[in-house]
Write a protein that holds these residues in place. Structure first.
Motif, PDB file in Angstrom:
ATOM      1  N   ASP A 235       0.827  -1.216   0.000  1.00  0.00           N
ATOM      2  CA  ASP A 235       0.000   0.000   0.000  1.00  0.00           C
ATOM      3  C   ASP A 235       0.857   1.261   0.000  1.00  0.00           C
ATOM      4  N   GLY A 236       1.958   1.211  -0.746  1.00  0.00           N
ATOM      5  CA  GLY A 236       2.799   2.391  -0.901  1.00  0.00           C
ATOM      6  C   GLY A 236       3.824   2.611   0.186  1.00  0.00           C
ATOM      7  N   ALA A 237       3.855   1.753   1.195  1.00  0.00           N
ATOM      8  CA  ALA A 237       4.817   1.901   2.295  1.00  0.00           C
ATOM      9  C   ALA A 237       5.712   0.666   2.364  1.00  0.00           C
ATOM     10  N   ASP A 238       6.988   0.886   2.669  1.00  0.00           N
ATOM     11  CA  ASP A 238       7.932  -0.228   2.799  1.00  0.00           C
ATOM     12  C   ASP A 238       7.915  -0.801   4.213  1.00  0.00           C
ATOM     13  N   VAL A 239       8.013  -2.127   4.286  1.00  0.00           N
ATOM     14  CA  VAL A 239       8.230  -2.821   5.555  1.00  0.00           C
ATOM     15  C   VAL A 239       9.380  -3.784   5.331  1.00  0.00           C
ATOM     16  N   ALA A 240      10.108  -4.093   6.388  1.00  0.00           N
ATOM     17  CA  ALA A 240      11.258  -4.986   6.296  1.00  0.00           C
ATOM     18  C   ALA A 240      11.034  -6.194   7.197  1.00  0.00           C
ATOM     19  N   TYR A 241      11.662  -7.291   6.807  1.00  0.00           N
ATOM     20  CA  TYR A 241      11.584  -8.509   7.620  1.00  0.00           C
ATOM     21  C   TYR A 241      12.958  -9.152   7.641  1.00  0.00           C
ATOM     22  N   SER A 242      13.387  -9.518   8.843  1.00  0.00           N
ATOM     23  CA  SER A 242      14.674 -10.181   9.011  1.00  0.00           C
ATOM     24  C   SER A 242      14.484 -11.372   9.945  1.00  0.00           C
ATOM     25  N   GLU A 243      15.208 -12.446   9.671  1.00  0.00           N
ATOM     26  CA  GLU A 243      15.041 -13.662  10.470  1.00  0.00           C
ATOM     27  C   GLU A 243      16.412 -14.186  10.862  1.00  0.00           C
ATOM     28  N   SER A 244      16.561 -14.516  12.142  1.00  0.00           N
ATOM     29  CA  SER A 244      17.831 -15.023  12.637  1.00  0.00           C
ATOM     30  C   SER A 244      17.583 -15.888  13.862  1.00  0.00           C
ATOM     31  N   ALA A 245      18.285 -17.017  13.937  1.00  0.00           N
ATOM     32  CA  ALA A 245      18.199 -17.914  15.084  1.00  0.00           C
ATOM     33  C   ALA A 245      16.760 -18.295  15.415  1.00  0.00           C
ATOM     34  N   GLY A 246      15.953 -18.491  14.364  1.00  0.00           N
ATOM     35  CA  GLY A 246      14.586 -18.943  14.576  1.00  0.00           C
ATOM     36  C   GLY A 246      13.618 -17.870  15.011  1.00  0.00           C
ATOM     37  N   VAL A 247      14.033 -16.623  14.996  1.00  0.00           N
ATOM     38  CA  VAL A 247      13.162 -15.525  15.401  1.00  0.00           C
ATOM     39  C   VAL A 247      13.007 -14.555  14.234  1.00  0.00           C
ATOM     40  N   GLY A 248      11.768 -14.294  13.839  1.00  0.00           N
ATOM     41  CA  GLY A 248      11.505 -13.349  12.769  1.00  0.00           C
ATOM     42  C   GLY A 248      11.150 -11.986  13.320  1.00  0.00           C
ATOM     43  N   ILE A 249      11.662 -10.953  12.686  1.00  0.00           N
ATOM     44  CA  ILE A 249      11.410  -9.586  13.143  1.00  0.00           C
ATOM     45  C   ILE A 249      10.801  -8.795  11.995  1.00  0.00           C
ATOM     46  N   LEU A 250       9.598  -8.300  12.182  1.00  0.00           N
ATOM     47  CA  LEU A 250       8.938  -7.438  11.209  1.00  0.00           C
ATOM     48  C   LEU A 250       9.200  -5.994  11.604  1.00  0.00           C
ATOM     49  N   ILE A 251       9.777  -5.232  10.691  1.00  0.00           N
ATOM     50  CA  ILE A 251      10.149  -3.849  10.995  1.00  0.00           C
ATOM     51  C   ILE A 251       9.289  -2.919  10.155  1.00  0.00           C
ATOM     52  N   GLU A 252       8.507  -2.104  10.839  1.00  0.00           N
ATOM     53  CA  GLU A 252       7.633  -1.156  10.148  1.00  0.00           C
ATOM     54  C   GLU A 252       7.895   0.290  10.553  1.00  0.00           C
ATOM     55  N   GLN A 253       8.746   0.503  11.558  1.00  0.00           N
ATOM     56  CA  GLN A 253       9.010   1.854  12.031  1.00  0.00           C
ATOM     57  C   GLN A 253       9.677   2.692  10.941  1.00  0.00           C
ATOM     58  N   PRO A 254       9.147   3.879  10.653  1.00  0.00           N
ATOM     59  CA  PRO A 254       9.687   4.723   9.580  1.00  0.00           C
ATOM     60  C   PRO A 254      11.166   5.063   9.744  1.00  0.00           C
ATOM     61  N   ASP A 255      11.660   5.058  10.979  1.00  0.00           N
ATOM     62  CA  ASP A 255      13.058   5.419  11.185  1.00  0.00           C
ATOM     63  C   ASP A 255      14.004   4.237  11.033  1.00  0.00           C
ATOM     64  N   ARG A 256      13.471   3.003  10.922  1.00  0.00           N
ATOM     65  CA  ARG A 256      14.331   1.823  10.827  1.00  0.00           C
ATOM     66  C   ARG A 256      14.324   1.191   9.441  1.00  0.00           C
TER      67      ARG A 256
END
Length: 264
Positions: A211-232
């Motif tokens: 919807d026009g906004a970027d989100v990031a996802y990173s996965e390490s050691a079996g833990v997934g992290i969804l990053i949606e904060q505009p500053d990150r």
């Protein structure tokens, strides 16, 4: 086996109906063609099977109640095997208009064929493997939807050389990458080993545009992290631009992948 509330409820329901019918565990076992120990195992919520669920529905005339519970049990077990944070990411993946995906160690799950996925997912689990593989394969439908997302997939060259599941599995996986690369909405680039250190070695990650906004996802050691904060999120976008600067062109990447395939 971890506690599964759906499995425990299955056992409670079984015991309730058995008591209402005035049956002992042995009598029910004889009627179903199993052992009293198996009845006890199901009633205690330790384990159930699909066939037993179907047999119980037939015996007690429940209209599929136990089979629906069995399906719920499998769903719960599947969710507990997924990395925390992945479910939220998967929802956004289905709606993404574009994807930028970098794989540093293994082929990203969205681009795995069935044999490679089975080798990866089966490395640290003995139960629920078929369901996990099926779910991973079903994710690929997003690549074929109308209109499809634009996908830019970059991999470290070492991913092509890492022997996962044996030579035949790797041949199939690399052939699958070449098939995907032919689709007009997918671009595949390889970062050669000769580059040395570069931004991508910090780990695999995905950038989605939803919807026009970027989100990031990173996965390490079996833990997934969804990053949606505009500053990150911009930090991941910068890493993407830096690593893509070291990648071969699409044509050069295709030639490299074919060379690896021919060498297997």
């Amino acid at each position: 086996m971890s506690e599964n509330q759906a499995r425990i409820f299955f056992g409670t329901e079984l015991r309730r109906l058995r008591d209402e019918a005035g049956l002992t565990g042995k009598e029910l076992a004889d009627a179903l063609g199993c052992t009293p120990q198996w009845i006890s195992t199901m009633e205690s919520g330790r384990k159930v099977s699909e066939q037993s669920a179907l047999d119980l529905d037939t015996f007690f005339k429940t209209g599929g109640h136990f089979h629906r519970l069995w399906k719920l049990i499998k769903d719960v077990e599947l969710q507990t095997t997924l990395p925390p944070g992945f479910s939220e990411y998967a929802q956004r993946e289905q709606k993404a208009s574009s994807m930028r995906v970098f794989s540093a160690l293994l082929v990203n799950g969205l681009f795995q064929n069935e044999e490679y996925a089975r080798a990866v997912l089966g490395a640290d689990r003995s139960t629920g493997l078929d369901e996990l593989v099926l779910q991973r394969m079903e994710r690929q439908a997003v690549l074929l939807r109308d209109p499809p997302p634009f996908v830019s997939f970059a991999i470290d060259e070492t991913v092509l050389h890492r022997m996962v599941g044996g030579t035949e599995v790797m041949k199939g996986q690399i052939e699958f990458l070449l098939e995907l690369e032919q689709r007009p909405n997918i671009m595949l680039n390889v970062v050669p080993q000769s580059v040395g250190y570069y931004a991508g070695l910090g780990g695999s990650f995905t950038l989605l545009n939803v919807d026009g906004a970027d989100v990031a996802y990173s996965e390490s050691a079996g833990v997934g992290i969804l990053i949606e904060q505009p500053d990150r999120v911009p930090g991941f976008a910068l890493r993407w631009e830096l690593l893509k600067g070291h990648a071969h062109s699409a044509a050069e990447s295709r030639a490299m992948i074919r060379a690896v395939l021919e060498g297997l």
